[in-house]
Motif scaffolding. Structure first.
Motif, PDB file in Angstrom:
ATOM      1  N   ILE A 368       0.806  -1.221   0.000  1.00  0.00           N
ATOM      2  CA  ILE A 368       0.000   0.000   0.000  1.00  0.00           C
ATOM      3  C   ILE A 368       0.844   1.278   0.000  1.00  0.00           C
ATOM      4  CG2 ILE A 368      -1.846   1.250   1.162  1.00  0.00           C
ATOM      5  CD1 ILE A 368      -2.629  -1.450  -0.127  1.00  0.00           C
ATOM      6  N   PRO A 369       1.841   1.427   0.852  1.00  0.00           N
ATOM      7  CA  PRO A 369       2.629   2.668   0.821  1.00  0.00           C
ATOM      8  C   PRO A 369       3.256   2.928  -0.548  1.00  0.00           C
ATOM      9  CG  PRO A 369       3.073   1.458   2.836  1.00  0.00           C
ATOM     10  CD  PRO A 369       2.273   0.544   1.975  1.00  0.00           C
ATOM     11  N   GLU A 370       3.766   1.857  -1.160  1.00  0.00           N
ATOM     12  CA  GLU A 370       4.363   2.014  -2.490  1.00  0.00           C
ATOM     13  C   GLU A 370       3.303   2.362  -3.525  1.00  0.00           C
ATOM     14  OE1 GLU A 370       7.678  -1.041  -3.349  1.00  0.00           O
ATOM     15  OE2 GLU A 370       6.478  -1.951  -1.747  1.00  0.00           O
ATOM     16  N   ALA A 374       3.150   5.696  -5.947  1.00  0.00           N
ATOM     17  CA  ALA A 374       3.023   5.577  -7.396  1.00  0.00           C
ATOM     18  C   ALA A 374       1.817   6.362  -7.903  1.00  0.00           C
ATOM     19  CB  ALA A 374       2.905   4.107  -7.801  1.00  0.00           C
ATOM     20  N   ALA A 375       0.714   6.349  -7.127  1.00  0.00           N
ATOM     21  CA  ALA A 375      -0.478   7.103  -7.507  1.00  0.00           C
ATOM     22  C   ALA A 375      -0.200   8.604  -7.478  1.00  0.00           C
ATOM     23  CB  ALA A 375      -1.635   6.749  -6.585  1.00  0.00           C
ATOM     24  N   ARG A 376       0.559   9.050  -6.464  1.00  0.00           N
ATOM     25  CA  ARG A 376       0.923  10.471  -6.405  1.00  0.00           C
ATOM     26  C   ARG A 376       1.786  10.852  -7.620  1.00  0.00           C
ATOM     27  NH1 ARG A 376       2.396   8.920  -1.048  1.00  0.00           N
ATOM     28  NH2 ARG A 376       0.718   9.379   0.461  1.00  0.00           N
ATOM     29  N   ASP A 388      -9.076   8.219 -10.187  1.00  0.00           N
ATOM     30  CA  ASP A 388      -8.592   6.851 -10.026  1.00  0.00           C
ATOM     31  C   ASP A 388      -7.335   6.819  -9.171  1.00  0.00           C
ATOM     32  OD1 ASP A 388     -10.617   5.974 -11.651  1.00  0.00           O
ATOM     33  OD2 ASP A 388      -9.397   5.848 -13.477  1.00  0.00           O
ATOM     34  N   ALA A 389      -6.485   7.815  -9.350  1.00  0.00           N
ATOM     35  CA  ALA A 389      -5.294   7.896  -8.518  1.00  0.00           C
ATOM     36  C   ALA A 389      -5.661   8.267  -7.076  1.00  0.00           C
ATOM     37  CB  ALA A 389      -4.327   8.936  -9.084  1.00  0.00           C
ATOM     38  N   ASN A 394      -6.008   7.779  -1.128  1.00  0.00           N
ATOM     39  CA  ASN A 394      -6.841   7.950   0.069  1.00  0.00           C
ATOM     40  C   ASN A 394      -7.155   6.652   0.786  1.00  0.00           C
ATOM     41  OD1 ASN A 394      -6.998  10.739  -0.388  1.00  0.00           O
ATOM     42  ND2 ASN A 394      -8.742  10.484  -1.777  1.00  0.00           N
ATOM     43  N   LEU A 395      -6.472   5.577   0.372  1.00  0.00           N
ATOM     44  CA  LEU A 395      -6.695   4.306   1.060  1.00  0.00           C
ATOM     45  C   LEU A 395      -6.317   4.422   2.540  1.00  0.00           C
ATOM     46  CD1 LEU A 395      -5.301   1.752  -1.536  1.00  0.00           C
ATOM     47  CD2 LEU A 395      -7.664   1.917  -0.775  1.00  0.00           C
TER      48      LEU A 395
END
Length: 396
Positions: A368-370, A374-376, A388-389, A394-395
């Motif tokens: 999750i952190p990675e 990647a989404a940022r 979508d990002a 926001n997970l």
């Protein structure tokens, strides 16, 4: 056959991949023939008849007695490769009030040769046109001038004019030499008249006792461009069979198989070259891994080819290569390797979509952190749907 001094470099036919340039041959035949013709008219030699079936009646006019000395100087200068002097002397004869049509035609013809050797094609074409318009040369000189004019026009992308003069040349001279028919076939190809080029090329190849391989390559290319892929494949197969050690012929065959959607055959040809250590260029490795990428269940072959190419320093680590590697690893369930390849591909992408795909894979793997990082990175680089990002960022 553009007639030029043997000291000059020879232009050659190009396909493929391309294909550019006009078919020419290295020869000073025109100037030699012109000189023999001129001497023949003065009674010192008999010129060889190059066009025995020509429809044109040869003019009766001969060199004038007043221009004899100047014509001799003109030929002497040309035969010494004094091209600038040749043009000067020719221009004097062309402008002379005492020169008759034959004198001027010969001067224009030799001036065209000099201009061509001086790389002044525009002047060469002008001199040739004047020589033809004067209509005073014997058939040897007249038709060779017409053929050279057509070739120079084609060389300068004047396809309509060049083809018209070629047609006039063939119709009047009755020449049927295969090496001249090829000029027309290539001109039709280059002017994108592929269907018209095919019968001309086929006739030239059939008439030649030893057709050159690049003639067959041109026919193959014409078939392909005309949408006759099956015929193109046949030509490529025949050419490759005649030249099993010729890498270019084998690469052309692989390309034709690809166009015909015969990926298995294309791969077999390329793999044979690979096994023999003949894949030495980046585009060749890219062609092979692209073949495998477009063939079902060949992902492991994609991986092997890319890794080999990069390890040899032949394949550059660019975006497309890393992306193909990542996808192939992913579909063969080698997820860690796929993630690493996507990490390498993402910064090289023009937008953030690859980062977003990486984020999704990382999320699916519970990293999750990675995934959030990647989404940022995806948003920072730009994506079609930022939401979508955001869902990954926001997970909780």
């Amino acid at each position: 056959m553009i007639f030029r001094s043997p000291k000059q470099a020879v232009l050659s036919v190009l396909i493929a991949t391309a294909l550019g340039g006009v078919v020419v041959a290295d020869a000073s035949a025109q100037s030699r023939s012109s000189e023999r013709s001129e001497r023949g008219n003065r009674g010192s030699a008999k010129a060889e008849v190059l066009f025995p079936e020509a429809t044109r009646e040869e003019p009766k006019v001969k060199a004038s007695s007043k221009m004899g000395g100047k014509l001799k100087k003109l030929f002497d200068a040309y035969n010494k490769d004094e091209y600038a002097e040749t043009r000067t002397l020719a221009d004097e004869i062309i402008a002379a009030a005492d020169a008759n049509e034959y004198d001027k035609a010969v001067a224009n013809q030799l001036a065209s040769q000099a201009a061509y050797n001086l790389e002044d094609n525009a002047a060469a074409k002008q001199y040739l046109q004047q020589a033809i318009t004067l209509n005073a040369l014997d058939n040897n000189g007249h038709y060779q001038a017409l053929l050279m004019l057509a070739q120079l026009q084609l060389q300068d992308d004047q396809y309509a004019e060049g083809l018209a003069n070629l047609d006039k040349y063939f119709a009047e001279s009755k020449s049927n030499k295969p090496e001249e028919q090829i000029i027309k076939g290539q001109a039709l190809y280059q002017s994108e008249k592929y269907a018209e080029a095919i019968p001309v090329l086929k006739a030239a190849i059939a008439a030649s006792p030893e057709p050159k391989d690049n003639w067959n390559q041109l026919l193959m290319a014409a078939y392909a461009e005309a949408g006759q892929t099956g015929e193109a494949v046949k030509e490529a197969e025949a050419l490759a069979a005649r030249n099993p050690a010729d890498k270019k012929a084998q690469l052309n065959l692989a390309s034709m198989y690809m166009q015909a959607d015969q990926m298995d055959k294309a791969a077999a040809v390329m793999d044979k070259l690979r096994a023999a250590g003949q894949l030495t260029e980046e585009r060749e490795y890219k062609q092979l891994y692209s073949i495998y990428a477009n063939t079902e269940n060949k992902e492991r072959d994609v991986i092997a080819v890319i890794n080999e190419g990069m390890s040899k320093g032949i394949l550059k680590p660019d975006y497309q290569t890393y992306l193909a590697l990542a996808q192939s690893y992913y579909y063969t369930e080698q997820v860690p390797q796929a993630i690493e390849a996507w990490r390498n591909a993402a910064p090289l992408s023009k937008d953030g979509e690859t980062y977003l795909n990486l984020a999704r894979v990382l999320h699916a793997e519970g990293r999750i952190p990675e995934a959030k990082q990647a989404a940022r990175d995806a948003k920072a680089k730009g994506v079609k749907n930022p939401g979508d990002a955001d869902k990954i960022i926001n997970l909780k």
